[in-house]
Scaffold this motif. Structure first.
Motif, PDB file in Angstrom:
ATOM      1  N   PHE A 222     -25.835  17.822 -39.594  1.00 32.71           N
ATOM      2  CA  PHE A 222     -24.452  17.540 -39.204  1.00 32.71           C
ATOM      3  C   PHE A 222     -23.708  18.837 -38.866  1.00 32.71           C
ATOM      4  O   PHE A 222     -22.954  18.895 -37.895  1.00 32.71           O
ATOM      5  N   PHE A 223     -23.918  19.865 -39.669  1.00 32.06           N
ATOM      6  CA  PHE A 223     -23.221  21.127 -39.438  1.00 32.06           C
ATOM      7  C   PHE A 223     -23.626  21.739 -38.106  1.00 32.06           C
ATOM      8  O   PHE A 223     -22.776  22.181 -37.331  1.00 32.06           O
ATOM      9  N   VAL A 224     -24.922  21.757 -37.829  1.00 35.66           N
ATOM     10  CA  VAL A 224     -25.403  22.333 -36.570  1.00 35.66           C
ATOM     11  C   VAL A 224     -24.846  21.544 -35.384  1.00 35.66           C
ATOM     12  O   VAL A 224     -24.379  22.118 -34.395  1.00 35.66           O
ATOM     13  N   ALA A 225     -24.869  20.211 -35.492  1.00 34.04           N
ATOM     14  CA  ALA A 225     -24.361  19.375 -34.400  1.00 34.04           C
ATOM     15  C   ALA A 225     -22.873  19.615 -34.159  1.00 34.04           C
ATOM     16  O   ALA A 225     -22.404  19.575 -33.019  1.00 34.04           O
ATOM     17  N   SER A 226     -22.128  19.894 -35.232  1.00 34.85           N
ATOM     18  CA  SER A 226     -20.682  20.085 -35.094  1.00 34.85           C
ATOM     19  C   SER A 226     -20.322  21.398 -34.408  1.00 34.85           C
ATOM     20  O   SER A 226     -19.170  21.593 -34.002  1.00 34.85           O
ATOM     21  N   ARG A 227     -21.272  22.296 -34.262  1.00 31.51           N
ATOM     22  CA  ARG A 227     -21.009  23.594 -33.619  1.00 31.51           C
ATOM     23  C   ARG A 227     -21.117  23.527 -32.106  1.00 31.51           C
ATOM     24  O   ARG A 227     -20.835  24.525 -31.433  1.00 31.51           O
ATOM     25  N   HIS A 228     -21.528  22.402 -31.563  1.00 27.98           N
ATOM     26  CA  HIS A 228     -21.813  22.323 -30.119  1.00 27.98           C
ATOM     27  C   HIS A 228     -21.125  21.117 -29.481  1.00 27.98           C
ATOM     28  O   HIS A 228     -21.725  20.056 -29.329  1.00 27.98           O
ATOM     29  N   PRO A 229     -19.865  21.260 -29.033  1.00 26.29           N
ATOM     30  CA  PRO A 229     -18.981  22.404 -29.237  1.00 26.29           C
ATOM     31  C   PRO A 229     -18.233  22.275 -30.556  1.00 26.29           C
ATOM     32  O   PRO A 229     -18.203  21.206 -31.167  1.00 26.29           O
ATOM     33  N   ALA A 230     -17.610  23.350 -30.976  1.00 18.59           N
ATOM     34  CA  ALA A 230     -16.934  23.379 -32.267  1.00 18.59           C
ATOM     35  C   ALA A 230     -15.427  23.212 -32.102  1.00 18.59           C
ATOM     36  O   ALA A 230     -14.846  23.606 -31.086  1.00 18.59           O
ATOM     37  N   VAL A 231     -14.798  22.608 -33.115  1.00 22.54           N
ATOM     38  CA  VAL A 231     -13.336  22.606 -33.224  1.00 22.54           C
ATOM     39  C   VAL A 231     -12.979  23.729 -34.194  1.00 22.54           C
ATOM     40  O   VAL A 231     -13.500  23.781 -35.310  1.00 22.54           O
ATOM     41  N   THR A 232     -12.123  24.626 -33.772  1.00 25.21           N
ATOM     42  CA  THR A 232     -11.822  25.840 -34.530  1.00 25.21           C
ATOM     43  C   THR A 232     -10.310  25.996 -34.691  1.00 25.21           C
ATOM     44  O   THR A 232      -9.523  25.275 -34.051  1.00 25.21           O
ATOM     45  N   PRO A 233      -9.869  26.952 -35.510  1.00 20.76           N
ATOM     46  CA  PRO A 233      -8.428  27.207 -35.608  1.00 20.76           C
ATOM     47  C   PRO A 233      -7.801  27.580 -34.272  1.00 20.76           C
ATOM     48  O   PRO A 233      -6.609  27.356 -34.050  1.00 20.76           O
TER      49      PRO A 233
END
Length: 386
Positions: free
Chosen positions: A351-362
């Motif tokens: 789940f973490f890897v999938a959430s990085r592509h693309p990522a929601v960031t500050p």
């Protein structure tokens, strides 16, 4: 270390893992409106929320007692049951976080534990009266109560400040939001951190380390407080974006009204020992702030998706918890618990890897809403916020 000690250690690690996911899954409940109105910079907002969650975790243990003794017959619960239940709750938390759906971590925990308990000991092991009165009824009523309070609060603040210039009103209410958002974070700590304390206490009772009816030991309170604070600091930007940008275009007076309504309802529920969903409360408050402001745009389609997730949370987490218990019990002993623990680690990493592509960031959490939790170029038919 005996097999039972190893299982207990894995259970505690799993419980603290749930508390961590609870922290970043629910950060938006307290800080989404303050971030979207510019009352607080994103990173400062989550840091402040983390500190206040930590403090709030020490203020009450009434909800922990509900989880530990009020939902299932403790004599029918084993360490494997608690591990399986926590596995179900963590996986549901991660799935909804990835999709940007602010579902209830509280109900995920309750559903996972109840499902695993039913798989292990049957339906008679569940205290259905406690489940209905302490979990289901508050879940059904809290969004409406919080929403009505937010409607009234939003209407009043706009009515009372109608002669104040927009720029001055915006500055004043942004300042006020720092206080109201802080109260929500403190209230969240008094309610949500307690649930993991209750789960660990339940496991300690099952292991014979504590007698039935015991309260959470000090080391449990401290470790759970630190875990939820760390998770809150991690951010949970996907859910923050959905709550702050997806439901309603929020102005500072609405943000203050929504946060104040959320804090009041959560603190009242904590006092009564209700395992309330802070997500339901926060979402109801935000929707109420949209209804209370004339001309506000409320995206009801997204709200319906969130409500559907709420309805599914208890049974879905219960099903995963029951399946996890079936796997662990089928393998047997410590090996069975190790297998579901390893599977949980691998699923979490995926789940973490999938959430990085693309990522929601500050940096992009406040980007214009284009119909999806992931910021990007608007597509045909998407609603783009001003």
């Amino acid at each position: 270390m005996t097999g039972n000690d190893a299982v207990l250690a894995l259970m505690v690690a799993t419980a603290l893992g749930f508390d961590f996911t609870n922290g970043f899954h629910d950060t938006g409940n307290a800080m989404a409106t303050s971030i979207v109105t510019g009352a607080l910079p994103p990173r400062i907002a989550v840091a402040l929320s983390a500190v206040l969650n930590l403090v709030g975790a020490f203020l009450s243990t009434a909800v922990a007692a509900t989880i530990a003794n009020g939902l299932v017959a403790t004599g029918k619960v084993t360490l494997t049951v608690v591990c399986a239940g926590l596995t179900g709750s963590i996986l549901w938390n991660l799935a909804t976080w990835y999709l940007g759906i602010p579902s209830s971590s509280s109900h995920a925990l309750v559903g996972g534990v109840v499902g695993a308990t039913v798989a292990a000991a049957g339906f008679s092991a569940v205290k259905w009266q406690g489940l209905v009165s302490k979990v289901i009824v508050p879940a059904a009523l809290s969004p409406f109560i919080a929403g009505l309070v937010a409607v009234a609060g939003t209407f009043l603040v706009y009515r009372l400040t109608r002669g104040v210039p927009d720029s001055a009103r915006g500055r004043g209410f942004r300042f006020g939001q720092v206080g109201s958002a802080s109260m929500v974070s403190l209230a969240h700590g008094t309610n949500d951190a307690q649930k993991t304390m209750g789960a660990i206490t339940l496991a300690l009772i099952a292991a014979g380390t504590l007698p039935p009816g015991s309260k959470a030991p000090d080391w449990v309170i401290v470790s759970c407080a630190l875990a939820i604070a760390l998770g809150t600091w991690f951010g949970g930007w996907r859910v923050i974006r959905a709550l702050g940008k997806g439901l309603v275009e929020i102005e500072p007076p609405q943000g203050l009204a929504a946060e104040s309504a959320s804090a009041a309802v959560i603190l009242c529920s904590t006092d009564f020992g209700y395992s309330l969903s802070t997500t339901h409360v926060a979402t109801g408050s935000i929707l109420g702030s949209g209804v209370g402001r004339t001309g506000a745009r409320v995206r009801w389609q997204l709200a319906r998706r969130m409500v559907a997730a709420w309805v599914l949370t208890l049974p879905a987490a219960a099903l995963v918890g029951a399946l996890a218990y079936g796997v662990a019990n089928g393998i047997g002993g410590t090996a069975g618990v190790v297998v579901i623990f390893v599977a949980l680690i691998l699923a979490s990493a995926a789940f973490f890897v999938a959430s990085r592509h693309p990522a929601v960031t500050p940096e992009n959490v406040n980007a214009a809403w284009t119909g999806t939790v992931v910021p990007g170029p608007a597509r045909n038919g998407d609603e783009v916020s001003p």
